[in-house]
Design a protein around this motif. Sequence first.
Motif, PDB file in Angstrom:
ATOM      1  N   PHE A  66      48.085  23.974  40.795  1.00 27.57           N
ATOM      2  CA  PHE A  66      47.582  24.822  41.875  1.00 27.57           C
ATOM      3  C   PHE A  66      47.231  26.205  41.336  1.00 27.57           C
ATOM      4  N   PHE A  67      48.132  26.787  40.563  1.00 32.46           N
ATOM      5  CA  PHE A  67      47.901  28.132  40.036  1.00 32.46           C
ATOM      6  C   PHE A  67      46.773  28.150  39.012  1.00 32.46           C
ATOM      7  N   GLU A  68      46.624  27.068  38.254  1.00 27.96           N
ATOM      8  CA  GLU A  68      45.506  26.967  37.320  1.00 27.96           C
ATOM      9  C   GLU A  68      44.186  26.961  38.084  1.00 27.96           C
ATOM     10  N   SER A  69      44.142  26.248  39.201  1.00 30.33           N
ATOM     11  CA  SER A  69      42.942  26.202  40.024  1.00 30.33           C
ATOM     12  C   SER A  69      42.622  27.570  40.621  1.00 30.33           C
ATOM     13  N   VAL A  70      43.639  28.249  41.121  1.00 30.73           N
ATOM     14  CA  VAL A  70      43.447  29.594  41.691  1.00 30.73           C
ATOM     15  C   VAL A  70      42.933  30.547  40.624  1.00 30.73           C
ATOM     16  N   ARG A  71      43.544  30.497  39.427  1.00 25.33           N
ATOM     17  CA  ARG A  71      43.111  31.385  38.343  1.00 25.33           C
ATOM     18  C   ARG A  71      41.670  31.094  37.957  1.00 25.33           C
ATOM     19  N   SER A  72      41.291  29.827  37.914  1.00 22.74           N
ATOM     20  CA  SER A  72      39.904  29.465  37.593  1.00 22.74           C
ATOM     21  C   SER A  72      38.934  30.087  38.600  1.00 22.74           C
ATOM     22  N   GLY A  73      39.337  30.108  39.851  1.00 22.99           N
ATOM     23  CA  GLY A  73      38.509  30.733  40.873  1.00 22.99           C
ATOM     24  C   GLY A  73      38.326  32.219  40.626  1.00 22.99           C
ATOM     25  N   PHE A  74      39.390  32.885  40.227  1.00 25.95           N
ATOM     26  CA  PHE A  74      39.283  34.314  39.926  1.00 25.95           C
ATOM     27  C   PHE A  74      38.410  34.548  38.699  1.00 25.95           C
ATOM     28  N   VAL A  75      38.515  33.684  37.693  1.00 23.83           N
ATOM     29  CA  VAL A  75      37.671  33.802  36.503  1.00 23.83           C
ATOM     30  C   VAL A  75      36.199  33.706  36.903  1.00 23.83           C
ATOM     31  N   GLU A  76      35.868  32.767  37.776  1.00 21.49           N
ATOM     32  CA  GLU A  76      34.486  32.592  38.235  1.00 21.49           C
ATOM     33  C   GLU A  76      33.987  33.804  39.006  1.00 21.49           C
ATOM     34  N   ILE A  77      34.808  34.311  39.911  1.00 18.17           N
ATOM     35  CA  ILE A  77      34.401  35.490  40.692  1.00 18.17           C
ATOM     36  C   ILE A  77      34.177  36.676  39.760  1.00 18.17           C
ATOM     37  N   HIS A  78      35.093  36.870  38.818  1.00 27.46           N
ATOM     38  CA  HIS A  78      34.976  37.977  37.870  1.00 27.46           C
ATOM     39  C   HIS A  78      33.688  37.859  37.049  1.00 27.46           C
ATOM     40  N   ALA A  79      33.341  36.643  36.642  1.00 31.24           N
ATOM     41  CA  ALA A  79      32.119  36.438  35.862  1.00 31.24           C
ATOM     42  C   ALA A  79      30.872  36.752  36.685  1.00 31.24           C
ATOM     43  N   ARG A  80      30.883  36.413  37.973  1.00 31.57           N
ATOM     44  CA  ARG A  80      29.736  36.666  38.857  1.00 31.57           C
ATOM     45  C   ARG A  80      29.635  38.120  39.296  1.00 31.57           C
ATOM     46  N   GLU A  81      30.794  38.757  39.488  1.00 32.19           N
ATOM     47  CA  GLU A  81      30.809  40.096  40.079  1.00 32.19           C
ATOM     48  C   GLU A  81      31.708  41.060  39.295  1.00 32.19           C
ATOM     49  N   PRO A  82      31.401  41.293  38.019  1.00 30.05           N
ATOM     50  CA  PRO A  82      32.284  42.144  37.210  1.00 30.05           C
ATOM     51  C   PRO A  82      32.372  43.596  37.680  1.00 30.05           C
ATOM     52  N   GLU A  83      31.370  44.057  38.412  1.00 33.06           N
ATOM     53  CA  GLU A  83      31.427  45.439  38.905  1.00 33.06           C
ATOM     54  C   GLU A  83      32.381  45.574  40.090  1.00 33.06           C
ATOM     55  N   ARG A  84      32.574  44.495  40.835  1.00 35.30           N
ATOM     56  CA  ARG A  84      33.468  44.529  41.991  1.00 35.30           C
ATOM     57  C   ARG A  84      34.871  44.036  41.639  1.00 35.30           C
ATOM     58  N   MET A  85      34.958  42.955  40.894  1.00 35.69           N
ATOM     59  CA  MET A  85      36.249  42.344  40.549  1.00 35.69           C
ATOM     60  C   MET A  85      36.703  42.885  39.196  1.00 35.69           C
ATOM     61  N   LYS A  86      37.765  43.650  39.215  1.00 33.89           N
ATOM     62  CA  LYS A  86      38.292  44.248  37.993  1.00 33.89           C
ATOM     63  C   LYS A  86      39.551  43.506  37.563  1.00 33.89           C
ATOM     64  N   ARG A  87      39.526  43.003  36.330  1.00 29.64           N
ATOM     65  CA  ARG A  87      40.671  42.281  35.775  1.00 29.64           C
ATOM     66  C   ARG A  87      41.638  43.285  35.162  1.00 29.64           C
ATOM     67  N   LEU A  88      42.877  43.247  35.625  1.00 23.35           N
ATOM     68  CA  LEU A  88      43.926  44.085  35.066  1.00 23.35           C
ATOM     69  C   LEU A  88      44.861  43.192  34.265  1.00 23.35           C
ATOM     70  N   ASP A  89      45.224  43.636  33.076  1.00 23.96           N
ATOM     71  CA  ASP A  89      46.127  42.872  32.220  1.00 23.96           C
ATOM     72  C   ASP A  89      47.549  43.041  32.739  1.00 23.96           C
TER      73      ASP A  89
END
Length: 75
Positions: free
Chosen positions: A35-58
Amino acid sequence: MPDLTFWLDAPIELGMTRARERGALDRFEQEKVAFFESVRSGFVEIHAREPERMKRLDATQSQDEVFAQALSYLQ
């Protein structure tokens, strides 16, 4: 649609360890790793499409370091 979204990214195992250290797991935290792998994959996709809006924090870093990352996007 929000103007800015912070994605606190950390390995699933680290997130689960942190959740267990806080105490009893809630329903969401009891989900299987897939489940968490699927959720993370979704965030990866959103980040790739919208890097100016979705900011990845380590989120493997300390709370202060994660906070500093977030602030850097707000300044």
